[in-house]
Design a protein around this motif. Sequence first.
Motif, short mmCIF file in Angstrom:
data_model
loop_
_atom_site.label_atom_id
_atom_site.label_comp_id
_atom_site.label_asym_id
_atom_site.label_seq_id
_atom_site.Cartn_x
_atom_site.Cartn_y
_atom_site.Cartn_z
N LEU A 160 -38.31 -19.77 -4.64
CA LEU A 160 -39.52 -18.00 -3.78
C LEU A 160 -39.27 -16.92 -4.38
N LEU A 161 -40.01 -16.46 -4.07
CA LEU A 161 -39.51 -14.92 -4.16
C LEU A 161 -39.36 -13.78 -3.11
N HIS A 162 -38.86 -13.18 -3.25
CA HIS A 162 -38.46 -12.00 -2.18
C HIS A 162 -38.65 -10.69 -2.72
N LEU A 163 -38.35 -9.46 -1.78
CA LEU A 163 -38.23 -8.20 -1.68
C LEU A 163 -37.36 -7.63 -1.15
N ARG A 164 -36.71 -6.94 -1.26
CA ARG A 164 -34.96 -6.31 -0.90
C ARG A 164 -35.14 -4.80 -1.31
N ILE A 165 -35.46 -4.57 -0.34
CA ILE A 165 -35.30 -2.79 -0.03
C ILE A 165 -33.93 -1.80 0.15
N ASN A 188 -47.44 0.71 -7.72
CA ASN A 188 -47.26 1.95 -7.19
C ASN A 188 -46.97 2.74 -7.36
N PRO A 189 -47.51 4.20 -8.58
CA PRO A 189 -47.54 5.01 -9.37
C PRO A 189 -46.82 6.37 -9.09
N ASP A 190 -47.30 5.62 -7.38
CA ASP A 190 -46.57 7.54 -7.59
C ASP A 190 -44.90 7.35 -6.31
N PHE A 191 -43.95 8.12 -7.40
CA PHE A 191 -42.92 8.43 -7.12
C PHE A 191 -42.65 8.94 -5.77
N GLU A 192 -43.39 9.51 -5.71
CA GLU A 192 -42.66 9.91 -3.94
C GLU A 192 -43.07 9.21 -2.84
N THR A 193 -43.37 8.36 -2.30
CA THR A 193 -44.00 7.78 -1.46
C THR A 193 -43.00 7.01 -0.43
N ASN A 194 -42.93 7.17 -0.23
CA ASN A 194 -41.86 5.61 1.13
C ASN A 194 -42.99 4.77 1.50
N THR A 195 -43.98 4.49 0.83
CA THR A 195 -44.99 3.07 0.96
C THR A 195 -45.00 2.03 -0.54
N LEU A 196 -44.62 0.93 0.24
CA LEU A 196 -44.36 0.14 -0.42
C LEU A 196 -45.40 -0.55 -0.55
N ARG A 197 -46.65 -0.82 -1.86
CA ARG A 197 -47.82 -2.19 -2.00
C ARG A 197 -47.33 -2.92 -2.76
N PHE A 198 -47.48 -3.97 -2.28
CA PHE A 198 -47.18 -5.53 -2.13
C PHE A 198 -48.06 -6.19 -2.40
N TYR A 199 -48.22 -7.61 -2.70
CA TYR A 199 -49.57 -8.34 -2.50
C TYR A 199 -48.45 -9.95 -2.46
N TYR A 200 -49.22 -10.83 -1.04
CA TYR A 200 -48.98 -11.80 -1.03
C TYR A 200 -50.17 -13.62 -0.64
N PRO A 242 -55.22 -16.25 1.63
CA PRO A 242 -56.09 -15.62 0.49
C PRO A 242 -55.07 -14.51 -0.39
N SER A 243 -55.02 -14.60 -1.10
CA SER A 243 -54.13 -13.10 -2.18
C SER A 243 -54.99 -12.33 -0.62
N SER A 244 -54.17 -11.36 -0.79
CA SER A 244 -53.38 -10.20 0.01
C SER A 244 -52.68 -9.59 -0.45
N THR A 245 -53.14 -7.80 0.25
CA THR A 245 -52.25 -6.66 -0.59
C THR A 245 -52.11 -6.61 0.95
N PHE A 246 -50.67 -5.90 1.22
CA PHE A 246 -49.76 -5.02 2.21
C PHE A 246 -49.12 -3.24 2.36
N ASP A 247 -49.44 -2.68 2.74
CA ASP A 247 -48.24 -1.64 2.48
C ASP A 247 -47.31 -2.07 3.38
N TYR A 248 -46.14 -1.37 3.46
CA TYR A 248 -44.75 -1.60 4.05
C TYR A 248 -44.07 -0.52 3.60
#
Length: 714
Positions: free
Chosen positions: A370-375, A400-412, A418-424
């Motif tokens: 399984l895949l995991h996202l570590r911040i 995630n082209p924006d280098f300055e942001t604190n928001t991570l865009r990920f898919y699930y 169904p395929s979902s897009t999240f902002d974290y």
Amino acid sequence: MKNLSLTIGVALLLASCKEEKKAAIMNPDVIKAPVAAIKPHPMTLHGDTREDNYYWLNEPENPEVIKYLEAENAYTDTVMAPTKALQEKLFNEMKGRVKEQDESVPVKDGDYYYYSKYVEGGEYPVYCRKKGSLEAPEEILLDGNAMGKGKSYFNIGGYEITDNEEIMAYGVDEVSRRNYTLKFKDLKTGKILKDEIKNTEGGSYAWAADNKTIFYMIRDQQTLLASKVYRHVLGTDPKTDVLVYTEKDPQFYTGIGRTKSKKYILSVSDHNGVSSEYRLLDATNPTGEFVTFFPRKHGLQYYIEHFGNKFYIRTNADGATNFKLMEVEEGKTADMKNWKTVIPNRADTYLDGMEVFKNHLVLQERSNALLHLRIINQTDKKEHYVKFDEPAYDAGVSANPDFETNTLRFYYTSMTTPSSTFDYNMDTKAKTLMKEQEVLGEFDKDNYVTERLFATARDGVKVPISIVYKKGFKKDGSQPLLQYAYGSYGYSTDPYFSAARLSLLNRGFAFAIAHIRGGQEMGRQWYEDGKLLKKMNTFNDFIDVSEFLIKEKWTSKDKLFANGGSAGGLLMGAVTNLRPDLYKGILAGVPFVDVVTTMLDETIPLTTGEWEEWGNPKDKVYYDYMKSYSPVDNVVKKAYPNMLITTGFHDSQVQYFEPAKWVAKLRALKTDKNILLFHCDMDAGHGGASGRFKRFHEVAREYAFMLNLVGIGE
């Protein structure tokens, strides 16, 4: 007399129904199957001679070859004629679940929000952007429907926009050979520029910081390898473009890109999971020389991301089988003594990827399939993982082209979600669902169940299985099941959602993904144990999963189907030769089945780069081992299951003649009365038909084939 007439009428009606039912079953004898001419072609190496009776099929310009392929297509259409109504019904179901007017979640890059959308009835995406805010007027960058109108095949192979956001470079393929014509659009005027470069590597483009110089790659038209990097200045003749790098080792694949920081242009050469090498150029100095980050070394892989005045390095250096994270200062990269370990190698966790932000580092890790996202916070080094709740799922970092942001865009996604897009928010841990792909109709994810199972392989290894079915599925061996796998190149097949697949699940099928060795689901060693002289583990794992599913009464031999494409098609060919008794039917798409012959022919596209995956048969050890499983070389006189084999005439990765030869040999030698069908799309390549709806015709054909074989006609 009335009762007698009624009895006779009922009897005739029943007889008529039986005749209709009988007529609805596919019959391979309804028309004579094509017979390919036998033209012996002996091939001798290492004192061993292989006889290829169908080597002549390698000639795409030969009218006799075209005639044979068309005869196979006609035979397939005729045998499958009883399923025509079902295919149409399945196609309409699949298309009916798709929201025709749809768009992606916008991604902010520079001053613009970029997104793609589909319009009602449109086959191809429309690429758009809005300046400053989502309320701004829409600017259409490329209209795929207008560009692809009237073309049998069409694909836009990625695009790149200059730093000043005024010029767009994009690739177009109209043949399905993955030769992209590089074009340019002035986004201020909307005009297409005169500059045009043919036979480029799609998506492998990088702009310099001057907004007029672009780096691209040309593909060799015989091997189809992109080994030469060129520099082009807008407004100049492409014939005068400067060759800046040539990859001389044919086993390396080469690519070109730009760091997220925009500081460097990168040229990378990768030796198919064995070694890699980066070369860097300051993007503000496009006429300068590329400097090697660290010289290539057999067995050393490294992948880099630029951050501030240093680089992060994901690498297997010093025996880090599952990869570790290191860092090094700019200007000191060529001496590994300067590389410092940030996160060491871990036996139970594979470091799969990374994404760098100003304030955070995101690691994509894989453990227990399984895949995991570590911040990780770049300042205080505090860390946490994004939480996921389902037993089997697929998740990962999105754009995630924006280098300055604190928001991570990920898919699930999962097999029921169904395929979902999240902002974290990487600081507050707040997770916002930006979009879940809408499935039209009566779909309710709660009506479906996904599970994670483990089958014990013959050598004691536990092989993960992800499975999905509709509630009410009987685990008594009475229901059909489709088992899928890939198992090569370290590619991990994660549990994913498919709206089209609902048409199978709703008719009583279960669908299982076998996470067999050769992939990377269980770490790097999982891949190493399924390649070269350990390739048989891949095939044995798949067979052992099949036996497990039968033993545990998920299905039975007369209800079990297997499916795989490309290298997964090799898997299908191998298991069909090894255990044909296990399967009711086999679906093999663009299958790589003539392994020895292809790996010996360096003129065939992409061959040399594959030697580290399969071995070089010029070495007798690899020749003998490869020959022991190569599907075409192991077809013998015996019974085979029902089979549907598909390919594309323009396939640049697995040439059409591999499955064509396989089918011809099977027809000549198989002793059973089962169905053997072969369909060659004369307009398509490795990825099949272009367009979001056209592909459903291919899926409908496959589903109808299986459904008909288990007596499901609606």
